[in-house]
Design a protein around this motif. Structure first.
Motif, PDB file in Angstrom:
ATOM      1  N   ASP A 304       0.836  -1.194   0.000  1.00  0.00           N
ATOM      2  CA  ASP A 304       0.000   0.000   0.000  1.00  0.00           C
ATOM      3  C   ASP A 304       0.875   1.250   0.000  1.00  0.00           C
ATOM      4  O   ASP A 304       1.867   1.329   0.721  1.00  0.00           O
ATOM      5  CB  ASP A 304      -0.901  -0.030   1.245  1.00  0.00           C
ATOM      6  N   GLU A 305       0.460   2.237  -0.826  1.00  0.00           N
ATOM      7  CA  GLU A 305       1.314   3.439  -0.932  1.00  0.00           C
ATOM      8  C   GLU A 305       1.357   4.224   0.370  1.00  0.00           C
ATOM      9  O   GLU A 305       2.286   4.981   0.629  1.00  0.00           O
ATOM     10  CB  GLU A 305       0.818   4.339  -2.069  1.00  0.00           C
ATOM     11  N   ASN A 306       0.346   4.023   1.215  1.00  0.00           N
ATOM     12  CA  ASN A 306       0.326   4.727   2.504  1.00  0.00           C
ATOM     13  C   ASN A 306       0.664   3.796   3.683  1.00  0.00           C
ATOM     14  O   ASN A 306       0.278   4.059   4.820  1.00  0.00           O
ATOM     15  CB  ASN A 306      -1.047   5.344   2.726  1.00  0.00           C
ATOM     16  N   TYR A 307       1.397   2.744   3.397  1.00  0.00           N
ATOM     17  CA  TYR A 307       1.727   1.780   4.465  1.00  0.00           C
ATOM     18  C   TYR A 307       2.416   2.499   5.624  1.00  0.00           C
ATOM     19  O   TYR A 307       3.384   3.250   5.418  1.00  0.00           O
ATOM     20  CB  TYR A 307       2.637   0.685   3.890  1.00  0.00           C
ATOM     21  N   VAL A 308       1.882   2.264   6.812  1.00  0.00           N
ATOM     22  CA  VAL A 308       2.351   3.075   7.943  1.00  0.00           C
ATOM     23  C   VAL A 308       3.600   2.522   8.635  1.00  0.00           C
ATOM     24  O   VAL A 308       4.402   3.272   9.167  1.00  0.00           O
ATOM     25  CB  VAL A 308       1.238   3.260   8.993  1.00  0.00           C
ATOM     26  N   PHE A 309       3.723   1.182   8.629  1.00  0.00           N
ATOM     27  CA  PHE A 309       4.842   0.605   9.388  1.00  0.00           C
ATOM     28  C   PHE A 309       6.088   0.465   8.517  1.00  0.00           C
ATOM     29  O   PHE A 309       6.613  -0.629   8.312  1.00  0.00           O
ATOM     30  CB  PHE A 309       4.439  -0.759   9.969  1.00  0.00           C
ATOM     31  N   GLN A 310       6.549   1.577   8.033  1.00  0.00           N
ATOM     32  CA  GLN A 310       7.774   1.551   7.245  1.00  0.00           C
ATOM     33  C   GLN A 310       8.944   1.221   8.168  1.00  0.00           C
ATOM     34  O   GLN A 310       8.943   1.580   9.349  1.00  0.00           O
ATOM     35  CB  GLN A 310       8.021   2.938   6.598  1.00  0.00           C
ATOM     36  N   THR A 311       9.951   0.542   7.601  1.00  0.00           N
ATOM     37  CA  THR A 311      11.112   0.119   8.403  1.00  0.00           C
ATOM     38  C   THR A 311      11.777   1.298   9.101  1.00  0.00           C
ATOM     39  O   THR A 311      12.280   1.162  10.220  1.00  0.00           O
ATOM     40  CB  THR A 311      12.133  -0.578   7.477  1.00  0.00           C
ATOM     41  N   GLN A 312      11.748   2.435   8.446  1.00  0.00           N
ATOM     42  CA  GLN A 312      12.450   3.599   9.018  1.00  0.00           C
ATOM     43  C   GLN A 312      11.828   4.064  10.337  1.00  0.00           C
ATOM     44  O   GLN A 312      12.466   4.773  11.114  1.00  0.00           O
ATOM     45  CB  GLN A 312      12.437   4.743   8.020  1.00  0.00           C
ATOM     46  N   TYR A 313      10.585   3.668  10.595  1.00  0.00           N
ATOM     47  CA  TYR A 313       9.938   4.090  11.844  1.00  0.00           C
ATOM     48  C   TYR A 313      10.216   3.128  12.998  1.00  0.00           C
ATOM     49  O   TYR A 313       9.943   3.429  14.151  1.00  0.00           O
ATOM     50  CB  TYR A 313       8.420   4.197  11.654  1.00  0.00           C
ATOM     51  N   HIS A 314      10.725   1.948  12.656  1.00  0.00           N
ATOM     52  CA  HIS A 314      10.936   0.929  13.702  1.00  0.00           C
ATOM     53  C   HIS A 314      12.057   1.372  14.639  1.00  0.00           C
ATOM     54  O   HIS A 314      13.073   1.893  14.200  1.00  0.00           O
ATOM     55  CB  HIS A 314      11.291  -0.425  13.052  1.00  0.00           C
ATOM     56  N   LYS A 315      11.842   1.166  15.922  1.00  0.00           N
ATOM     57  CA  LYS A 315      12.822   1.638  16.917  1.00  0.00           C
ATOM     58  C   LYS A 315      13.984   0.673  17.124  1.00  0.00           C
ATOM     59  O   LYS A 315      14.853   0.899  17.952  1.00  0.00           O
ATOM     60  CB  LYS A 315      12.129   1.880  18.281  1.00  0.00           C
ATOM     61  N   ARG A 316      13.961  -0.452  16.435  1.00  0.00           N
ATOM     62  CA  ARG A 316      15.052  -1.431  16.471  1.00  0.00           C
ATOM     63  C   ARG A 316      15.308  -1.979  17.874  1.00  0.00           C
ATOM     64  O   ARG A 316      16.451  -2.159  18.304  1.00  0.00           O
ATOM     65  CB  ARG A 316      16.365  -0.843  15.915  1.00  0.00           C
ATOM     66  N   ILE A 317      14.265  -2.204  18.600  1.00  0.00           N
ATOM     67  CA  ILE A 317      14.396  -2.842  19.927  1.00  0.00           C
ATOM     68  C   ILE A 317      13.840  -4.249  19.789  1.00  0.00           C
ATOM     69  O   ILE A 317      12.656  -4.423  19.477  1.00  0.00           O
ATOM     70  CB  ILE A 317      13.582  -2.086  21.014  1.00  0.00           C
ATOM     71  N   PRO A 318      14.672  -5.302  20.018  1.00  0.00           N
ATOM     72  CA  PRO A 318      14.142  -6.672  19.951  1.00  0.00           C
ATOM     73  C   PRO A 318      13.041  -6.845  20.989  1.00  0.00           C
ATOM     74  O   PRO A 318      13.122  -6.272  22.087  1.00  0.00           O
ATOM     75  CB  PRO A 318      15.348  -7.543  20.304  1.00  0.00           C
ATOM     76  N   ILE A 319      12.048  -7.621  20.660  1.00  0.00           N
ATOM     77  CA  ILE A 319      10.856  -7.654  21.518  1.00  0.00           C
ATOM     78  C   ILE A 319      11.151  -8.226  22.905  1.00  0.00           C
ATOM     79  O   ILE A 319      10.514  -7.851  23.883  1.00  0.00           O
ATOM     80  CB  ILE A 319       9.712  -8.442  20.830  1.00  0.00           C
ATOM     81  N   ASP A 320      12.190  -9.107  23.009  1.00  0.00           N
ATOM     82  CA  ASP A 320      12.493  -9.645  24.344  1.00  0.00           C
ATOM     83  C   ASP A 320      13.061  -8.561  25.261  1.00  0.00           C
ATOM     84  O   ASP A 320      13.034  -8.696  26.487  1.00  0.00           O
ATOM     85  CB  ASP A 320      13.440 -10.841  24.252  1.00  0.00           C
ATOM     86  N   GLY A 321      13.589  -7.482  24.671  1.00  0.00           N
ATOM     87  CA  GLY A 321      14.105  -6.394  25.499  1.00  0.00           C
ATOM     88  C   GLY A 321      13.123  -5.243  25.628  1.00  0.00           C
ATOM     89  O   GLY A 321      13.380  -4.262  26.321  1.00  0.00           O
ATOM     90  N   LEU A 322      11.978  -5.392  24.965  1.00  0.00           N
ATOM     91  CA  LEU A 322      11.021  -4.284  24.930  1.00  0.00           C
ATOM     92  C   LEU A 322      10.454  -3.933  26.320  1.00  0.00           C
ATOM     93  O   LEU A 322      10.381  -2.747  26.662  1.00  0.00           O
ATOM     94  CB  LEU A 322       9.887  -4.615  23.949  1.00  0.00           C
TER      95      LEU A 322
END
Ligand SMILES: Nc1nc2c(ncn2[C@@H]2O[C@H](COP(=O)(O)OP(=O)(O)OP(=O)(O)O)[C@@H](O)[C@H]2O)c(=O)[nH]1
Length: 836
Positions: A304-322
């Motif tokens: 989708d052209e308006n896809y919201v979860f672009q990689t650049q927005y990810h905070k790069r925290i592995p979920i086990d450390g979240l």
């Protein structure tokens, strides 16, 4: 991919279209958590929106109050919920979406419809705040963590804007996509559109989080602001509303006091802005549903052209450390410390990397402990190197898998630390293996050389060289895999030590072999010296010592030659060989001395002197025993034999060959001995001391005197023999008796019978036994007869011959008591030789 998106969307819609779950189940509105659904399988995908539908949850997940009204963060519950949501193993494969907006603007309703969550929705009749604190829920069939934040401008909180700001800052900092929810009619209003709150939050976010990142040289972290305009009527075009909001945002941005590091930063560096509209939920229900469906597409598919979860927005925290990370962010927000997000991420990375390294290290320790027992028993483990490498690689890969998701600098540092720790744990195994290997190789080397030396022909030097090279080759092969990569382990010292030990062992074996050779040669020398020396000393003569020393020289030369021939195979140094030869020569001289001492002991020498004396006094030149007659010069012969015998004592007393050069080998041999010098060699030539010589002479003289007396006595005995004419007299005197027997028939008959018996005996070969018996009988008779005759004949002349021995015996006895020669002046008795 398109098909998966459509499928997911269809399934999601079918669930959502069943109605608002909370509206259908008001009884659970105030529950903190709902009964746990069965956890789904772990999700490994890093593109959560596109995860396979079959692996996702199909029933509404239970929600979690992450931060309660009193601002307490529940980390443990969050961790438990991650497990129950099936996200514990998701790694980076998840997204966070949060919502921000005024109270009761349909935020919870929007999230429930978009993600299938079950956040509380306000009861129309009560009209009061429903969402208190911050709630978290997993999106239905999505790896999305949806954050429902307490509404702003809440009647319940009144003027207290503290929590509103903190929760807004928390949502802005942690979410990839922040939905800003507002009514259409709030657009353009400063407070109604939450522009005041946004300004505050952006300000804090910029100065506390983004400035630190900029200072650290990190990339700018972006967040998507999705403005959802509710109850959109369409009278004002979206473009106009959008322009108004954008203008407001730019105004806010321009009014911010930017930190020095971000002085030139633009709004677009940190935030992307997106807009969406939704019609009235009640008045335009169908359009509302369609709007929801359309909005969902932005959350579902990357296409989708308006896809919201672009990689650049990810905070790069592995979920086990979240959980730990969010807790720390919240703590920093609440305590309002000098926040620095990168620092938080580093701290989290350190914390988690330590945890992961510790777990990996424990597994590693238990895996390698099995090797310890084998090593402690002295074994060389053939696959230790590969085993150690495999265990280490395994531990590192576990660490890499879990820790590489965290801050790369910290991860790299912690990996290096872990590697050091693992290497330190492996080092004792490495050293133990080396120790066992050295012991094994030296034992093998010793055994191999001994085996080689047991063969009939061998070259010691070549043997040692070959085995030495073989041992080093084996060492190199064994240690090739033992030295692990990425270690500073070295085996050079151990290799040099092994080589030195093998050389030392070879030297010891050579010395031992040399000693054995010398011992066997010594034994041979003893054997070769024994007979010739004994023979030479048994026949004393002026050249006696010449013969002895020649024997020594011969034996010495032979032994030296034999040693040199065999020592060549041992390949010792010339000095070692020379020293061994000298030791051999010294031993030969010592052996000779021992033999001479044995042959010149009191008993042996006395016997030799006696024998020598007897040979000359009691036997004639032909070796026949003398029968002394009165006419013999017994005294002269006695003196001669005695004096020549006494001369032997001087001969035996000193090793003195007529040719002095014969003493040279002995002198050299004696000089080779450690504790000898020229004077001690001279002393060693003296076999008998002066005192011993005197004692020996005296003892011999006494023995010789006894022989003399005995000889005298035997001469008297020979003079007492029965004369031959006595037998003629006996025949003459017995003639009549013989005639009488022949003439008498009875006697004659008896005689005939005897003759007949003799004939029979002869015919039956009984002659020999009877002759033996008769001879014995005759001898007896003869002896008796002779005794009788001697008694008869000697009776008138016993006075003179018997008195001499008696007196001699008396004289000898008195001499013994009074000392030699004490009776020399006695003129009355028979005169003894002058020596008496
Ligand atoms: N007019 C209108 N009402 C809506 C819409 N969506 C939801 N509502 C209603 O608005 C009321 C509040 O809904 P909530 O979803 O609880 O709102 P909220 O923002 O989550 O409320 P808090 O959590 O208390 O801040 C409910 O009665 C909903 O039925 C909408 O699009 N338009």
């Amino acid at each position: 991919m398109e098909r998966d998106v459509a499928l997911a969307q269809r399934e999601l819609s079918s669930v959502l279209n069943q109605g608002d779950p909370v509206e259908e189940a008001p009884a659970v509105r105030n529950a903190v958590t709902q009964p746990e659904p069965a956890p789904s399988a772990p999700v490994e995908s890093v593109t959560p929106s596109m995860a396979p539908v079959s692996s996702l949850m199909r029933t509404p997940p239970n929600r979690l109050q992450l931060i309660d009204e009193s601002q307490q963060f529940d980390e443990d519950a969050f961790r438990e919920h991650l497990h129950s949501w099936g996200l514990a193993e998701a790694g980076f494969g998840y997204d966070i979406c949060a919502v921000l907006g005024s109270q009761s603007t349909g935020k919870s309703t929007l999230l429930n419809r978009l993600f299938g969550t079950n956040f509380d929705v306000m009861d129309e009749r009560a009209r009061q705040q429903t969402t208190k604190g911050i709630w978290l829920c997993r999106g239905l069939e999505r790896n999305v963590l949806v954050m429902d934040v307490e509404g702003t401008d809440g009647r319940e909180r009144g003027e207290d804007q503290d929590f509103e700001r903190k929760s807004a800052l928390f949502a802005l900092t942690t979410a990839e996509c922040l939905i800003v929810n507002m009514w259409e009619n709030q657009v353009g209003l400063y407070q109604g559109a939450n522009m005041g709150l946004l300004k505050t939050v952006l300000d804090v976010n910029l100065s506390l989080f983004q400035a630190g990142r900029a200072r650290a040289g990190g990339a700018k972290e972006k967040t998507l602001l999705l403005f959802v305009i509710r109850d959109f009527l369409g009278t004002t075009p979206l473009e106009n509303l959008e322009a108004t909001v954008r203008a407001d945002l730019q105004r806010i941005w321009a009014s911010l006091t930017k930190p020095e590091a971000l002085a030139d930063a633009a709004l677009g560096d940190f935030f992307d802005v997106m807009f969406a509209t939704l019609p009235h939920k009640v008045l335009q229900a169908k359009e509302f549903d369609a709007g929801i469906m359309e909005l969902q597409r932005r959350f579902l598919g990357r296409g989708d052209e308006n896809y919201v979860f672009q990689t650049q927005y990810h905070k790069r925290i592995p979920i086990d450390g979240l959980p730990h990370y969010l807790k720390n962010v919240w703590a920093q927000v609440v305590e309002n410390k000098d926040l620095d997000l990168p620092t938080q991420q580093e701290l989290l990375a350190q914390f988690r990397c330590d945890e992961i390294a510790s777990a990996a290290s424990q597994v590693f320790s238990s895996a390698i402990s099995a090797l310890r027992t084998a090593l402690e028993t002295g074994q060389v483990l053939p696959s230790l190197g590969t085993d150690m490498l495999a265990r280490r690689t395994e531990a590192l890969s576990v660490f890499d898998r879990d820790a590489s998701r965290y801050h790369q600098g910290v991860y790299a540092r912690k990996r290096a630390d872990l590697l050091l720790g693992l290497n330190a744990k492996l080092l004792p195994f490495f050293l133990g293996q080396l120790k066992n290997l050295l012991a094994q190789l030296t034992t093998q080397f010793q055994q191999a050389v001994r085996d080689g030396m047991s063969r009939s022909s061998y070259d010691f030097g070549a043997l040692v060289q070959d085995e030495h090279a073989a041992a080093l080759r084996q060492f190199d092969a064994e240690t090739q895999t033992l030295v692990l990569p990425e270690t500073d382990w070295k085996v050079d010292d151990e290799r040099a030590q092994l080589s030195e030990e093998l050389n030392a062992m070879a030297r010891t074996m050579r010395a031992e072999e040399s000693r054995k050779l010398a011992a066997s040669l010594e034994k041979e020398m003893r054997r070769q010296l024994a007979e010739p020396v004994e023979l030479a000393l048994a026949h004393p003569a002026p050249d006696m010592w010449d013969a002895v020393m020649q024997t020594l020289q011969r034996v010495n030369n032979e032994a030296t030659a034999a040693f040199r021939a065999r020592a060549a195979r041992l390949q010792g140094t010339p000095e070692e060989e020379e020293s061994a030869v000298q030791a051999l020569q010294s031993a030969s001289w010592r052996l000779l001395q021992d033999k001479v001492r044995e042959q010149t002991s009191d008993a042996v020498l006395s016997m030799r002197l006696r024998s020598y004396f007897e040979d000359r006094f009691r036997y004639d030149a032909g070796g026949v025993p003398r029968v002394w007659k009165p006419s013999d010069d017994m005294e002269g012969m006695f003196v001669q034999a005695r004096d020549s015998t006494l001369e032997l004592i001087a001969l035996y007393a000193t090793i003195a060959p007529s040719e002095p050069s014969l003493l040279l080998p002995a002198a050299h041999a004696a000089a080779a001995a450690d504790d000898s010098d020229a004077s001690s060699f001279e002393e060693s030539l003296h076999v008998l001391s002066e005192l011993k010589r005197t004692e020996l002479g005296n003892r011999f003289r006494r023995d010789a005197d006894a022989y003399y007396v005995e000889a005298k006595r035997s001469m008297v005995s020979s003079m007492s023999q029965v004369p031959v004419w006595v037998y003629a007299v006996m025949v003459v005197l017995g003639w009549n008796e013989a005639m009488a027997i022949i003439r008498n028939p009875l006697y004659c008959t008896v005689l005939c019978l005897l003759l007949a018996g003799a004939y029979v005996t002869w015919r039956l070969h009984l002659a020999a036994p009877l002759w033996t018996v008769a001879a014995g009988l005759a001898r007896e008779v003869q002896q008796v007869a002779q005794g009788q005759l001697r008694a008869y004949l000697e009776m008138p002349q016993t006075t003179a011959p018997m008195s001499e021995p008696f007196e001699l015996r008396e004289r000898v006895a008195s001499d013994s008591a009074a000392g030699a020669g004490a009776g020399a002046g006695d003129e009355s008795g028979p005169r003894l030789p002058a020596s008496f």
